[in-house]
Design a protein around this motif. Sequence first.
Motif, short mmCIF file in Angstrom:
data_model
loop_
_atom_site.label_atom_id
_atom_site.label_comp_id
_atom_site.label_asym_id
_atom_site.label_seq_id
_atom_site.Cartn_x
_atom_site.Cartn_y
_atom_site.Cartn_z
N HIS A 284 -75.32 59.49 44.35
CA HIS A 284 -75.66 58.13 44.77
C HIS A 284 -77.17 57.92 44.80
O HIS A 284 -77.91 58.71 45.37
CB HIS A 284 -75.07 57.84 46.15
N ALA A 285 -77.61 56.82 44.19
CA ALA A 285 -79.03 56.51 44.12
C ALA A 285 -79.35 55.27 44.94
O ALA A 285 -78.48 54.44 45.22
CB ALA A 285 -79.44 56.29 42.67
N GLU A 286 -80.61 55.16 45.30
CA GLU A 286 -81.11 53.96 45.98
C GLU A 286 -81.02 52.77 45.04
O GLU A 286 -81.11 52.93 43.81
CB GLU A 286 -82.56 54.16 46.41
N SER A 287 -80.90 51.59 45.60
CA SER A 287 -80.98 50.37 44.79
C SER A 287 -82.41 50.24 44.28
O SER A 287 -83.35 50.68 44.94
CB SER A 287 -80.63 49.14 45.63
N ARG B 215 -85.11 55.14 39.65
CA ARG B 215 -84.39 55.13 40.93
C ARG B 215 -84.18 56.55 41.45
O ARG B 215 -83.78 57.43 40.71
CB ARG B 215 -83.05 54.43 40.77
N SER C 2 -80.41 58.63 47.09
CA SER C 2 -80.40 58.28 48.51
C SER C 2 -80.19 59.56 49.31
O SER C 2 -79.89 60.62 48.74
CB SER C 2 -79.25 57.31 48.78
N ALA C 3 -80.31 59.48 50.62
CA ALA C 3 -80.04 60.65 51.47
C ALA C 3 -78.59 61.10 51.28
O ALA C 3 -78.30 62.30 51.21
CB ALA C 3 -80.32 60.32 52.93
N GLU C 4 -77.69 60.12 51.16
CA GLU C 4 -76.27 60.42 50.91
C GLU C 4 -76.12 61.16 49.57
O GLU C 4 -75.37 62.12 49.45
CB GLU C 4 -75.48 59.12 50.89
N GLN D 139 -78.39 62.97 47.99
CA GLN D 139 -78.95 64.32 48.10
C GLN D 139 -77.92 65.27 48.70
O GLN D 139 -77.71 66.38 48.19
CB GLN D 139 -80.22 64.30 48.96
N ARG E 253 -82.88 60.04 39.11
CA ARG E 253 -81.71 60.37 39.93
C ARG E 253 -80.90 61.53 39.35
O ARG E 253 -80.32 62.32 40.09
CB ARG E 253 -80.84 59.14 40.16
#
Length: 158
Positions: free
Chosen positions: A11-14, A24, A27-29, A31, A58
């Motif tokens: 999962h990546a940040e928007s 991009r 996200s912490a999730e 990682q 990412r």
Amino acid sequence: MRQLILLRHAHAESPAPGQADADRALSAEGQAAAEAVGRWLLEQGLSPDCVLCSPARRTRQTLEAVLGVIGYVDQRLEPDIYEATPGALIALADRHCDTGRLMIVGHNPGLEQLVALMESGQSGDYRGMPPAGVAVLTLPAGAAIEPGVARLAQFWWP
């Protein structure tokens, strides 16, 4: 037999305003999920012999987190993976046909379509591949990578 491991980036940040998609970050999730992929691969005895990775930030971060768990593996950035079609991914994997266990770290829809194409022969048969999803395809040794030649041995996501 040889194996092709397909890993979708975690999962990546928007994207921030004006930020390129390729820049991009995870996200912490994402990682945490990428680290979980590394643990799963280790538990399954599926450390790859070689990894081909999209140059997107990412995907590189996903691979770094996985390698942080499983240890160093021969790896190459492959620009052709970013926005690749299943056909482009097949051509890339075929260039590494001498690798016993090859992992490709990339993106959808190319990866999920490739899983379907390799197993059923139909790229429209895909059912989705979530972030940090892992598909392990088994192919006969020496067989060309082509539609319908593989068996989906495992499918996992955190």
